[in-house]
Design a protein around this motif. Sequence first.
Motif, PDB file in Angstrom:
ATOM      1  N   VAL A  43       0.849  -1.203   0.000  1.00  0.00           N
ATOM      2  CA  VAL A  43       0.000   0.000   0.000  1.00  0.00           C
ATOM      3  C   VAL A  43       0.883   1.252   0.000  1.00  0.00           C
ATOM      4  CG1 VAL A  43      -1.889  -1.122   1.247  1.00  0.00           C
ATOM      5  CG2 VAL A  43      -0.112   0.068   2.524  1.00  0.00           C
ATOM      6  N   ARG A  71       2.270   4.901   1.345  1.00  0.00           N
ATOM      7  CA  ARG A  71       2.582   5.269   2.726  1.00  0.00           C
ATOM      8  C   ARG A  71       1.429   5.985   3.424  1.00  0.00           C
ATOM      9  NH1 ARG A  71       6.754   5.029   5.951  1.00  0.00           N
ATOM     10  NH2 ARG A  71       6.973   6.512   7.657  1.00  0.00           N
ATOM     11  N   GLU A  72       0.660   6.804   2.671  1.00  0.00           N
ATOM     12  CA  GLU A  72      -0.429   7.546   3.325  1.00  0.00           C
ATOM     13  C   GLU A  72      -1.545   6.626   3.821  1.00  0.00           C
ATOM     14  OE1 GLU A  72      -1.101   7.898  -1.198  1.00  0.00           O
ATOM     15  OE2 GLU A  72       0.585   8.002   0.216  1.00  0.00           O
ATOM     16  N   LEU A  73      -1.565   5.380   3.325  1.00  0.00           N
ATOM     17  CA  LEU A  73      -2.579   4.416   3.774  1.00  0.00           C
ATOM     18  C   LEU A  73      -2.007   3.388   4.745  1.00  0.00           C
ATOM     19  CD1 LEU A  73      -4.448   3.696   0.402  1.00  0.00           C
ATOM     20  CD2 LEU A  73      -5.133   5.236   2.244  1.00  0.00           C
ATOM     21  N   THR A 122      -1.157   3.446   7.974  1.00  0.00           N
ATOM     22  CA  THR A 122      -1.803   3.309   9.285  1.00  0.00           C
ATOM     23  C   THR A 122      -3.082   2.492   9.175  1.00  0.00           C
ATOM     24  OG1 THR A 122      -0.899   5.415  10.054  1.00  0.00           O
ATOM     25  CG2 THR A 122      -2.800   4.547  11.240  1.00  0.00           C
ATOM     26  N   THR A 123      -3.910   2.814   8.171  1.00  0.00           N
ATOM     27  CA  THR A 123      -5.154   2.067   7.975  1.00  0.00           C
ATOM     28  C   THR A 123      -4.864   0.609   7.627  1.00  0.00           C
ATOM     29  OG1 THR A 123      -6.235   4.068   7.195  1.00  0.00           O
ATOM     30  CG2 THR A 123      -7.321   1.992   6.702  1.00  0.00           C
ATOM     31  N   ALA A 124      -3.884   0.394   6.753  1.00  0.00           N
ATOM     32  CA  ALA A 124      -3.524  -0.979   6.368  1.00  0.00           C
ATOM     33  C   ALA A 124      -3.031  -1.777   7.572  1.00  0.00           C
ATOM     34  CB  ALA A 124      -2.452  -0.945   5.281  1.00  0.00           C
ATOM     35  N   THR A 132     -10.233   1.531  14.045  1.00  0.00           N
ATOM     36  CA  THR A 132     -10.095   1.696  12.597  1.00  0.00           C
ATOM     37  C   THR A 132     -11.127   2.694  12.079  1.00  0.00           C
ATOM     38  OG1 THR A 132      -9.277  -0.570  12.369  1.00  0.00           O
ATOM     39  CG2 THR A 132     -10.089   0.495  10.370  1.00  0.00           C
TER      40      THR A 132
END
Length: 384
Positions: A116, A118-120, A122-124, A257
């Motif tokens: 994924v 980098r901006e995603l 945390t969510t990933a 989440t």
Amino acid sequence: MGLRMMSTLVSWWMYELTRDPFYIGMLGLAEAIPAISLALYAGFVIDKSEKRKLLLLTVMLYAVATLILLGTSTNWFHEQFGTKLIIVFVYSVIFLTGAIRAFAGPSFGAIIASLVPRELLTTASQLNSSAWLIASISGHATAGFLIAGINVTGTFIVINILILIGWIALSRLKEKPPILNAEKKTFEAVAEGIKYVLKTKEVLGALSLDLFAVLFGGAAAMVPVYAKDILHVGPIGFGWLNAATDIGSIIMVISLTLAPLKRKQGLKLLLAVAGFGTCIIVFGISQWYWLSFIALLVSGVLDGVSVVVRSNIVQLKTPDHLRGRVMSVNSMFINSSNEIGQFESGVAAKLMGNITSVVFGGCMTILVVIATAIKAPALKKMQY
């Protein structure tokens, strides 16, 4: 899911064979020794290897280990070789799975950042934690039902099928080329990961806190003893007790989440671990099944906060070229602490008795939080 079922099944099986909680603790030590010994070298191998191929190899080795345990669990093997040789086989295979996990666990963590942007991340990371916890709940609870319905041997067959399904799913990933320069010397590369963790105080504080909390708060290792001899429930009740912590964790991880922690994450981590220790004390003194279940459930909710905050700190603070090595240090601190905690619980139960050992562990967890808050003020002030 298959691997979590296996840990639940082997603990139950070992207690059935021996009726001694010390042998459950020794399972943890048998797995932790190779996992810790190989962890740092494994991080170097992960960073210089094609991660997809390495994952496929480790999962296939897990399948082989499960097949060996399957054969060992049959009536034929028991009649031919007896209980003592079964115990030796089980410890030997668990030792091998510890070596496999030294490479498999950090590989799963390291590959996320290559899937994924980098901006995603945390969510990933939180979705990955959710998926792991769902599998853990399913594995723990289903193992209890399967033991009751198709016995130990039948449960091993199901586990092997699940591991092979996992291998097929992983084979669908694209190749993930290595980032580390293969020419770098092994010792230099390994030391680089350790130095990074030691100088990054937020990462070191979060990992240390989780290490000692899991080490002393390892009540899960005593669940087979509580299920059989204190709460007097069968394998189904045992399965749900095993799943209770993970049910609480998944509730919290999904909640975080959807509505992430916005501020003071470090302070909330400390409070959550202190609450976790309190729940372990309640579980230790409980004589009622539902109170024990609720205590473990709430401990899971609080542990979910720890899982999310710690995994986010590690993912966000780690450079790409160090991911394998930092994840291996993370594995040494976190994953292996479960097995060392299991060993500590078994030894403590032998020396103090079952109930006293669990209560002692909960009290020590609270003391660790107090010590961490004093010694690592950077973690208490941590925000991301």
